[in-house]
Design a protein around this motif. Structure first.
Motif, PDB file in Angstrom:
ATOM      1  N   ALA A  82      91.109 -35.781 -30.927  1.00  0.00           N
ATOM      2  CA  ALA A  82      91.789 -36.286 -29.739  1.00  0.00           C
ATOM      3  C   ALA A  82      91.080 -37.546 -29.267  1.00  0.00           C
ATOM      4  O   ALA A  82      89.953 -37.826 -29.679  1.00  0.00           O
ATOM      5  N   GLY A  83      91.739 -38.292 -28.382  1.00  0.00           N
ATOM      6  CA  GLY A  83      91.213 -39.565 -27.908  1.00  0.00           C
ATOM      7  C   GLY A  83      90.047 -39.458 -26.946  1.00  0.00           C
ATOM      8  O   GLY A  83      89.329 -40.429 -26.728  1.00  0.00           O
ATOM      9  N   LEU A  91      93.196 -29.370 -26.311  1.00  0.00           N
ATOM     10  CA  LEU A  91      93.753 -28.905 -27.579  1.00  0.00           C
ATOM     11  C   LEU A  91      93.097 -27.593 -28.014  1.00  0.00           C
ATOM     12  O   LEU A  91      93.767 -26.693 -28.520  1.00  0.00           O
ATOM     13  N   ILE A  92      91.785 -27.484 -27.820  1.00  0.00           N
ATOM     14  CA  ILE A  92      91.070 -26.254 -28.174  1.00  0.00           C
ATOM     15  C   ILE A  92      91.630 -25.078 -27.370  1.00  0.00           C
ATOM     16  O   ILE A  92      91.818 -23.987 -27.904  1.00  0.00           O
ATOM     17  N   TRP A  93      91.952 -25.302 -26.103  1.00  0.00           N
ATOM     18  CA  TRP A  93      92.522 -24.250 -25.277  1.00  0.00           C
ATOM     19  C   TRP A  93      93.862 -23.786 -25.850  1.00  0.00           C
ATOM     20  O   TRP A  93      94.110 -22.588 -25.980  1.00  0.00           O
ATOM     21  N   ALA A 108      85.676 -32.605 -33.494  1.00  0.00           N
ATOM     22  CA  ALA A 108      86.923 -32.178 -34.149  1.00  0.00           C
ATOM     23  C   ALA A 108      86.991 -30.659 -34.156  1.00  0.00           C
ATOM     24  O   ALA A 108      86.005 -29.970 -33.926  1.00  0.00           O
ATOM     25  N   VAL A 109      88.192 -30.162 -34.436  1.00  0.00           N
ATOM     26  CA  VAL A 109      88.437 -28.739 -34.626  1.00  0.00           C
ATOM     27  C   VAL A 109      89.117 -28.595 -35.977  1.00  0.00           C
ATOM     28  O   VAL A 109      89.967 -29.420 -36.334  1.00  0.00           O
ATOM     29  N   LEU A 124     101.024 -32.755 -28.315  1.00  0.00           N
ATOM     30  CA  LEU A 124     100.108 -32.782 -27.171  1.00  0.00           C
ATOM     31  C   LEU A 124      99.218 -34.026 -27.193  1.00  0.00           C
ATOM     32  O   LEU A 124      98.278 -34.123 -26.402  1.00  0.00           O
ATOM     33  N   GLY A 125      99.499 -34.967 -28.102  1.00  0.00           N
ATOM     34  CA  GLY A 125      98.774 -36.233 -28.125  1.00  0.00           C
ATOM     35  C   GLY A 125      97.564 -36.283 -29.040  1.00  0.00           C
ATOM     36  O   GLY A 125      96.849 -37.288 -29.072  1.00  0.00           O
TER      37      GLY A 125
END
Length: 168
Positions: A82-83, A91-93, A108-109, A124-125
């Motif tokens: 993500a940015g 995003l992790i959520w 990162a994930v 979600l971007g």
């Protein structure tokens, strides 16, 4: 057939004769009992007291004291970025609400390659790019394994009660 009945975790490994190695993906690293064959051809029976996650860099001890090195095999994963730090946490959520194995690094994930989740992340971007690398997912608070990276992919050992988010 000789059996491997003990795991020596990578942080406790200090010497010993490593006679072969096994290369296993994430799913095959969560086992209790299974016939295995090392890359060098040594056949043995994994025979543990309970299902356990074998981590990259661990060793299996054979009955005669020799060791088999454990390597995480490269797998097709999604690298999610993500940015910003906040955007990545968001995003992790969302990924956590899916109750899927995830490896979280500083920036990162990583999750199993899944086009539906890739579309969700992009919507979600975030970015979701396929990569090939070993998968070392988080253990999860309810996974057991005495606090050691025990996989959460084989069902939940906890009750959720009522919740109203979608798993589609």
């Amino acid at each position: 057939m000789i059996s491997a009945t003990r795991i020596i975790r990578r942080n406790a490994l200090n010497g010993g004769e490593i006679v072969d190695r096994i290369v296993l993906d994430h799913g095959d690293r969560h086992r209790r009992r299974m016939a295995m064959q090392g890359v060098g051809g040594l056949a043995f029976l994994l025979d543990l007291a309970e299902p356990t996650v074998l981590d990259d860099g661990d060793a299996l001890m054979l009955e005669d004291g020799r060791l088999i090195w454990v390597e995480a095999a490269p797998e097709m994963l999604l690298e999610i970025r993500a940015g910003s730090d906040h955007a990545l946490k968001r995003l992790i959520w969302h990924i956590g609400n899916r109750h899927i194995p995830a490896e979280i690094t500083a920036d990162a994930v990583y999750i199993a390659n899944d086009h539906v989740l890739a579309d969700m992340v992009r919507g979600l971007g975030g970015s979701a790019e396929p990569v090939q690398r070993p998968f070392r997912p988080e253990g999860g608070a309810y996974a057991g394994g005495h606090g050691h990276n025990a996989g959460h992919s084989h069902g939940h050992a906890h009750g959720h009660g009522h919740h109203d988010h979608s798993h589609d």
